[in-house]
Scaffold this motif. Structure first.
Motif, PDB file in Angstrom:
ATOM      1  N   SER A 171      17.098  45.815  -6.205  1.00  0.00           N
ATOM      2  CA  SER A 171      16.839  46.283  -4.846  1.00  0.00           C
ATOM      3  C   SER A 171      17.074  45.208  -3.794  1.00  0.00           C
ATOM      4  O   SER A 171      16.934  45.480  -2.605  1.00  0.00           O
ATOM      5  N   LEU A 172      17.422  44.000  -4.222  1.00  0.00           N
ATOM      6  CA  LEU A 172      17.695  42.943  -3.243  1.00  0.00           C
ATOM      7  C   LEU A 172      18.866  43.344  -2.351  1.00  0.00           C
ATOM      8  O   LEU A 172      19.938  43.704  -2.844  1.00  0.00           O
ATOM      9  N   PRO A 173      18.678  43.282  -1.047  1.00  0.00           N
ATOM     10  CA  PRO A 173      19.818  43.517  -0.161  1.00  0.00           C
ATOM     11  C   PRO A 173      20.722  42.293  -0.188  1.00  0.00           C
ATOM     12  O   PRO A 173      20.367  41.261  -0.771  1.00  0.00           O
ATOM     13  N   ASP A 174      21.888  42.395   0.417  1.00  0.00           N
ATOM     14  CA  ASP A 174      22.755  41.226   0.519  1.00  0.00           C
ATOM     15  C   ASP A 174      21.983  40.117   1.222  1.00  0.00           C
ATOM     16  O   ASP A 174      21.246  40.380   2.178  1.00  0.00           O
ATOM     17  N   PRO A 175      22.140  38.868   0.750  1.00  0.00           N
ATOM     18  CA  PRO A 175      21.387  37.788   1.386  1.00  0.00           C
ATOM     19  C   PRO A 175      21.814  37.602   2.841  1.00  0.00           C
ATOM     20  O   PRO A 175      22.972  37.845   3.194  1.00  0.00           O
ATOM     21  N   PRO A 176      20.885  37.183   3.683  1.00  0.00           N
ATOM     22  CA  PRO A 176      21.227  36.945   5.086  1.00  0.00           C
ATOM     23  C   PRO A 176      22.271  35.845   5.203  1.00  0.00           C
ATOM     24  O   PRO A 176      22.373  34.981   4.327  1.00  0.00           O
ATOM     25  N   SER A 177      23.038  35.876   6.268  1.00  0.00           N
ATOM     26  CA  SER A 177      24.051  34.837   6.459  1.00  0.00           C
ATOM     27  C   SER A 177      23.365  33.481   6.556  1.00  0.00           C
ATOM     28  O   SER A 177      22.261  33.355   7.074  1.00  0.00           O
ATOM     29  N   GLY A 178      24.016  32.483   6.006  1.00  0.00           N
ATOM     30  CA  GLY A 178      23.484  31.136   6.029  1.00  0.00           C
ATOM     31  C   GLY A 178      22.736  30.765   4.757  1.00  0.00           C
ATOM     32  O   GLY A 178      22.424  29.597   4.558  1.00  0.00           O
ATOM     33  N   VAL A 179      22.432  31.733   3.887  1.00  0.00           N
ATOM     34  CA  VAL A 179      21.740  31.420   2.639  1.00  0.00           C
ATOM     35  C   VAL A 179      22.689  30.662   1.712  1.00  0.00           C
ATOM     36  O   VAL A 179      22.295  29.694   1.068  1.00  0.00           O
ATOM     37  N   PHE A 180      23.931  31.098   1.658  1.00  0.00           N
ATOM     38  CA  PHE A 180      24.948  30.430   0.858  1.00  0.00           C
ATOM     39  C   PHE A 180      25.998  29.835   1.792  1.00  0.00           C
ATOM     40  O   PHE A 180      26.251  30.382   2.863  1.00  0.00           O
ATOM     41  N   PRO A 181      26.625  28.722   1.383  1.00  0.00           N
ATOM     42  CA  PRO A 181      27.652  28.119   2.246  1.00  0.00           C
ATOM     43  C   PRO A 181      28.874  29.029   2.378  1.00  0.00           C
ATOM     44  O   PRO A 181      29.127  29.883   1.518  1.00  0.00           O
ATOM     45  N   ASP A 182      29.630  28.856   3.446  1.00  0.00           N
ATOM     46  CA  ASP A 182      30.857  29.630   3.647  1.00  0.00           C
ATOM     47  C   ASP A 182      31.800  29.425   2.468  1.00  0.00           C
ATOM     48  O   ASP A 182      31.957  28.311   1.970  1.00  0.00           O
ATOM     49  N   GLY A 183      32.406  30.496   2.016  1.00  0.00           N
ATOM     50  CA  GLY A 183      33.353  30.429   0.914  1.00  0.00           C
ATOM     51  C   GLY A 183      32.698  30.373  -0.463  1.00  0.00           C
ATOM     52  O   GLY A 183      33.384  30.199  -1.461  1.00  0.00           O
ATOM     53  N   TYR A 184      31.392  30.530  -0.528  1.00  0.00           N
ATOM     54  CA  TYR A 184      30.692  30.483  -1.818  1.00  0.00           C
ATOM     55  C   TYR A 184      31.128  31.657  -2.684  1.00  0.00           C
ATOM     56  O   TYR A 184      31.152  32.793  -2.249  1.00  0.00           O
ATOM     57  N   ASP A 185      31.500  31.359  -3.923  1.00  0.00           N
ATOM     58  CA  ASP A 185      31.895  32.389  -4.880  1.00  0.00           C
ATOM     59  C   ASP A 185      31.011  32.246  -6.112  1.00  0.00           C
ATOM     60  O   ASP A 185      31.121  31.254  -6.842  1.00  0.00           O
ATOM     61  N   PRO A 186      30.111  33.195  -6.358  1.00  0.00           N
ATOM     62  CA  PRO A 186      29.212  33.059  -7.502  1.00  0.00           C
ATOM     63  C   PRO A 186      29.934  33.102  -8.848  1.00  0.00           C
ATOM     64  O   PRO A 186      29.376  32.678  -9.859  1.00  0.00           O
ATOM     65  N   ASP A 187      31.169  33.594  -8.861  1.00  0.00           N
ATOM     66  CA  ASP A 187      31.923  33.660 -10.109  1.00  0.00           C
ATOM     67  C   ASP A 187      32.745  32.402 -10.353  1.00  0.00           C
ATOM     68  O   ASP A 187      33.378  32.274 -11.400  1.00  0.00           O
ATOM     69  N   ASP A 188      32.744  31.494  -9.385  1.00  0.00           N
ATOM     70  CA  ASP A 188      33.515  30.253  -9.518  1.00  0.00           C
ATOM     71  C   ASP A 188      32.590  29.176 -10.075  1.00  0.00           C
ATOM     72  O   ASP A 188      31.563  28.872  -9.518  1.00  0.00           O
ATOM     73  N   GLY A 189      32.935  28.640 -11.213  1.00  0.00           N
ATOM     74  CA  GLY A 189      32.100  27.610 -11.818  1.00  0.00           C
ATOM     75  C   GLY A 189      32.636  27.247 -13.181  1.00  0.00           C
ATOM     76  O   GLY A 189      33.730  27.683 -13.582  1.00  0.00           O
ATOM     77  N   PRO A 190      31.883  26.451 -13.903  1.00  0.00           N
ATOM     78  CA  PRO A 190      32.374  26.014 -15.217  1.00  0.00           C
ATOM     79  C   PRO A 190      32.389  27.160 -16.224  1.00  0.00           C
ATOM     80  O   PRO A 190      31.691  28.156 -16.077  1.00  0.00           O
ATOM     81  N   THR A 191      33.230  27.011 -17.225  1.00  0.00           N
ATOM     82  CA  THR A 191      33.288  27.963 -18.323  1.00  0.00           C
ATOM     83  C   THR A 191      32.172  27.598 -19.308  1.00  0.00           C
ATOM     84  O   THR A 191      32.041  26.457 -19.701  1.00  0.00           O
ATOM     85  N   TYR A 192      31.390  28.570 -19.664  1.00  0.00           N
ATOM     86  CA  TYR A 192      30.280  28.348 -20.581  1.00  0.00           C
ATOM     87  C   TYR A 192      30.683  28.787 -21.979  1.00  0.00           C
ATOM     88  O   TYR A 192      31.547  29.656 -22.141  1.00  0.00           O
ATOM     89  N   PRO A 193      30.061  28.213 -22.994  1.00  0.00           N
ATOM     90  CA  PRO A 193      30.377  28.625 -24.369  1.00  0.00           C
ATOM     91  C   PRO A 193      30.195  30.135 -24.519  1.00  0.00           C
ATOM     92  O   PRO A 193      29.224  30.698 -24.060  1.00  0.00           O
ATOM     93  N   GLY A 194      31.160  30.769 -25.129  1.00  0.00           N
ATOM     94  CA  GLY A 194      31.111  32.206 -25.324  1.00  0.00           C
ATOM     95  C   GLY A 194      31.852  32.978 -24.248  1.00  0.00           C
ATOM     96  O   GLY A 194      32.126  34.158 -24.415  1.00  0.00           O
ATOM     97  N   ASP A 195      32.154  32.333 -23.091  1.00  0.00           N
ATOM     98  CA  ASP A 195      32.936  32.999 -22.046  1.00  0.00           C
ATOM     99  C   ASP A 195      34.401  32.983 -22.438  1.00  0.00           C
ATOM    100  O   ASP A 195      34.898  32.035 -23.029  1.00  0.00           O
ATOM    101  N   VAL A 196      35.078  34.054 -22.108  1.00  0.00           N
ATOM    102  CA  VAL A 196      36.514  34.136 -22.401  1.00  0.00           C
ATOM    103  C   VAL A 196      37.294  33.670 -21.187  1.00  0.00           C
ATOM    104  O   VAL A 196      36.979  33.922 -20.081  1.00  0.00           O
TER     105      VAL A 196
END
Length: 67
Positions: A42-67
């Motif tokens: 039920s969380l709405p989209d976070p208000p602007s300014g919570v995350f830096p501009d250009g933040y991509d939650p899917d961008d990051g290191p590859t974890y064991p088990g990820d393809v």
């Protein structure tokens, strides 16, 4: 104030209180398991300014088990 700021803050507060409750002695963990996913969904989209501009939650290191 942005239209979703109050809802976002209230929902995050409730999730935090639920986490504290889950760690308490005698907590009803079936209740926690039932309520936490619904509350998180039920969380709405976070208000602007919570995350830096250009933040991509899917961008990051590859974890064991990820393809």
């Amino acid at each position: 104030m942005c239209p979703n700021c109050e809802d976002f803050a209230r929902t995050v507060l409730l999730l935090g209180q639920l986490a504290l409750y889950a760690d308490a002695d005698g907590a009803d963990l079936d209740f926690v398991d039932a309520v936490s996913p619904a509350l998180a969904a039920s969380l709405p989209d976070p208000p602007s300014g919570v995350f830096p501009d250009g933040y991509d939650p899917d961008d990051g290191p590859t974890y064991p088990g990820d393809v």
